[in-house]
Design an enzyme around this catalytic site. Structure first.
Site, mmCIF file in Angstrom:
data_model
loop_
_atom_site.group_PDB
_atom_site.id
_atom_site.type_symbol
_atom_site.label_atom_id
_atom_site.label_comp_id
_atom_site.label_asym_id
_atom_site.label_seq_id
_atom_site.Cartn_x
_atom_site.Cartn_y
_atom_site.Cartn_z
ATOM 1 N N HIS A 94 0.815 -1.209 0.000
ATOM 2 C CA HIS A 94 0.000 0.000 0.000
ATOM 3 C C HIS A 94 0.853 1.266 0.000
ATOM 4 C CE1 HIS A 94 1.043 0.937 4.164
ATOM 5 N NE2 HIS A 94 0.967 -0.375 4.383
ATOM 6 N N ARG A 119 -5.978 1.175 4.150
ATOM 7 C CA ARG A 119 -4.845 1.662 3.366
ATOM 8 C C ARG A 119 -4.563 0.771 2.171
ATOM 9 N NH1 ARG A 119 -2.935 -0.302 8.338
ATOM 10 N NH2 ARG A 119 -1.165 -1.757 8.327
ATOM 11 N N GLU A 138 -1.900 -7.165 7.233
ATOM 12 C CA GLU A 138 -0.563 -7.053 7.789
ATOM 13 C C GLU A 138 -0.405 -7.975 9.004
ATOM 14 O OE1 GLU A 138 2.353 -6.912 7.578
ATOM 15 O OE2 GLU A 138 3.107 -4.863 7.700
#
Length: 232
Positions: A11, A61, A85
């Site tokens: 991102h 994001r 993540e």
């Protein structure tokens, strides 16, 4: 069957990236520079590739980044929580100095390549396993002529690359990836089993400005696309 090409795209920049805060699974949007990075990188990616299918982490994001590419390519973004993540537990939102001050031993272990044990973080192996499962499932529905784009995060991508190359979770043979840059892998088949080969890493439009992390150049303040004003 499996996709012939895989692009693992990180991102764009966020405020936490700019402040060197560990994001983990904190759900924070792109900042102005991050949106410029995502838009610029999407255009460069489309100069080189024809994406067939786009999946993205459900964190905003990554979703925002993916949508720049999806709009330009005429595709939909498919969310997949498995490409989030790595979770860093109590460390999320903190700077390195703040982590070191409160957890000096765990911080030293982590920086040396070990696993922090007492903060609620996922292990590299756990992240690698869920990333690889998502990629295998999505790629299996595609063919050799297809390109699968997975929009994810820095630590998750590095873990996925190691897993797809058959490396142990503790392998640290690649450097961190810049915001809105990507890794490229191509599929091959040996003994009836699909496998992946890394053909490029940290790819992206680094020539788009003199300092990618600062956004577009603003010579004499005339750049129309200037922002107003990550580690992952």
């Amino acid at each position: 069957m499996t996709a012939g090409r895989l692009l693992l795209w990180r991102h764009g920049r966020t405020a936490f990236n700019a402040e060197a805060r560990l994001q983990g699974q904190v759900d924070i949007p792109l900042d102005d520079v991050g949106r410029w990075q995502a838009r610029t990188a999407a255009a460069r990616m489309l100069e080189r590739h024809e994406p067939t299918h786009i999946i993205a982490s459900d964190l905003v994001r990554a979703d925002e980044t993916a949508r720049f590419l999806a709009r330009a390519a005429g595709l939909e973004v498919v969310p997949d929580v498995r490409v989030r993540e790595r979770a860093f537990g109590e460390w999320e939102g903190l700077t390195g100095d703040e982590i070191q001050a409160s957890w000096p031993e765990d911080f030293a272990l982590w920086r040396a390549g070990g696993e922090p044990q007492r903060v609620g973080a996922e292990t590299r192996a756990q992240v690698a396993a869920r990333m690889a499962a998502a990629i295998a499932e999505q790629a299996a529905a595609l063919g050799k002529g297809d390109t699968l784009v997975v929009v994810s995060h820095g630590a998750a991508i590095s873990s996925a690359v190691g897993e797809l190359l058959g490396m142990a979770p503790e392998w640290r043979g690649i450097v961190g990836m810049l915001n809105a840059h990507w890794a490229e892998l191509i599929s091959s088949t040996a003994d009836g089993q699909a496998s992946w080969r890394l053909t490029g890493y940290n790819l992206g439009p680094t020539d788009a400005s003199s300092d990618w992390n600062a956004g577009p150049d603003t010579a004499h303040g005339s750049e129309a696309d200037a922002p107003t004003r990550d580690p992952d």
